[in-house]
Design an enzyme around this catalytic site. Structure first.
Site, PDB file in Angstrom:
ATOM      1  NE  ARG A 257      54.603  15.032  70.349  1.00 50.12           N
ATOM      2  CZ  ARG A 257      54.049  14.150  69.536  1.00 50.12           C
ATOM      3  NH1 ARG A 257      54.823  13.294  68.872  1.00 50.12           N
ATOM      4  NH2 ARG A 257      52.740  14.097  69.378  1.00 50.12           N
ATOM      5  CD  GLU A 377      53.502  21.423  70.282  1.00 50.41           C
ATOM      6  OE1 GLU A 377      52.855  20.744  69.469  1.00 50.41           O
ATOM      7  OE2 GLU A 377      53.806  22.601  70.079  1.00 50.41           O
TER       8      GLU A 377
END
Length: 397
Positions: A257, A377
């Site tokens: 992320r 993600e």
């Protein structure tokens, strides 16, 4: 570095690495990205140069042949790569998620076996969590590993959205095992699956059908992965203990992320660069459009969004490097950076007017790449879910 998105407090070595990557992007990536992207061609020459630069070993410890750099250094390099072409940064994203997971959770034997080869790009990692009908519901994974009498496992099922599926040689795959736990996520195990590059049945019981045709994010291969009687050994279990896969993967996803945040920053920076340059060259009503307040204010908004996204990304990376929990910081950074990237790219597209719709202009490619960052993600909605749960816990009345 760009005038925007400066990072304070970097070491001399960090500054040198980021500067080297930026020069590489300006010289080798940006001039070739349009042609490679439009033909959906894998950037092999660029990847080879990235190997020579040591980028595949950036976060791998020195004892295993890597540079031993921080997540922050890696994120800043990703930001620069994505500024040139987002697909190039995608080549190393899943590689580093897998390397990080092995570094943090692997057995000594797994570290010795994989990390030295990953550091030089000889072994290339891919990360497999999603499945065709599950999306963000990771705990509902159906791909199953059944333990055999001889201690091996037979894996059956189908995985989806595998970035670098064809070009990777090591896949960290999250599958279901029978742990008897009362919570679904405690019945998941991460397997390290070795395979050759290519498509078709690459090893017995393991098939990579082919590249998925995507709106953007071209050049890089995104695939399915099909297990059909694939045999894995007990040594292939990440960390040597089953039932820990969910926690291992979530740890890796926090790195991912931050990476997606960095990519969003890079795309946003490039969209701004293109807009501010075009706005000073294009004239209407006797003056450059940058001198019209409607356009000037848009440039001010874009620059502010780019700066804010960069600061949140840097904060999330530094928090992870410190060893502190960073799920909220990474979620916030990923959410804000991807949303701002989408907005900045659209504003740049509007400033380009009709030319923004032409494939001759770079902004057209960015318009197709930016939407991926909203879902990669974990979607923005998943990030909000993570953030809100932690906030309600921390501020409970």
């Amino acid at each position: 570095m760009t005038r925007l998105a400066q990072t304070l407090g970097l070491t001399e070595f960090q500054t040198e690495i980021v500067s080297t990557v930026r020069h590489f992007v300006d010289k080798e990536v940006i001039p070739t990205a349009q042609e490679l992207e439009h033909s959906d061609t894998y950037p092999q020459a660029i990847v080879d140069q990235m190997k020579d630069m040591g980028l595949f070993g950036l976060m791998i410890p020195e004892e295993y042949g890597g540079l031993g750099e921080s997540l922050l250094t890696y994120a800043l390099c990703v930001e620069e790569l994505a500024r040139g072409w987002m697909s190039v940064s995608g080549v190393i994203n899943t590689h580093f998620i897998v390397a990080y997971m092995i570094r943090q959770h692997g057995t000594d034997a797994q570290k010795q076996k994989f990390l030295p080869r990953m550091a030089i790009g000889e072994t290339r990692g891919a990360f497999s969590m999603s499945e065709p009908e599950l999306g963000s519901d990771v705990a509902a994974i159906r791909t199953r590993a059944k333990k055999n009498d001889d201690g091996t496992y037979t894996i059956d099922g189908q995985k989806m959205w595998l970035t670098n599926g064809g070009s990777s040689t090591l896949v960290a795959a999250l599958v279901r095992t029978d742990e008897g736990a009362d919570k679904p996520h405690r019945n998941l195990t991460a397997f390290l699956v070795e395979k050759p590059t290519g498509f078709g049945e690459v090893v017995p019981g393991l098939t990579i059908p082919g590249k998925l045709d995507k709106l953007g994010y071209k050049g890089i291969d995104t695939t399915e992965l099909i297990f059909d009687g694939y045999r894995a050994s007990a040594d292939d279990v990440l960390g040597g203990v089953t039932g820990q896969g969910f926690f291992q993967m979530m740890d890796g996803v926090e790195v991912g992320r931050v990476n997606v945040s960095a990519r969003a920053c890079g795309v946003g920076i490039r969209a701004f660069e293109l807009a501010v340059r075009y706005a000073q060259q294009r004239e209407t009503f006797g003056k450059p459009i940058a001198e019209h307040q409607a356009v000037a204010f848009q440039l001010a908004e874009m620059a502010t969004k780019v700066e804010a996204a960069h600061l949140m990304m840097v904060n999330a990376a530094r928090l992870k490097d410190s060893g502190e929990r960073n799920d909220v910081a990474a979620g916030m950074a990923k959410y804000l950076a991807s949303e701002f990237c989408s907005e900045v790219t659209q504003q740049s597209f509007r400033i380009h007017g009709g030319y923004g719709y032409s494939k001759e202009y770079e902004i057209e490619r960015l318009m197709r790449d930016a939407p991926f960052l909203l879902i990669g993600e974990g979607t923005s909605e998943i990030q909000k879910n993570i953030i809100s749960k932690r906030l309600l816990s921390d501020y409970r009345v």
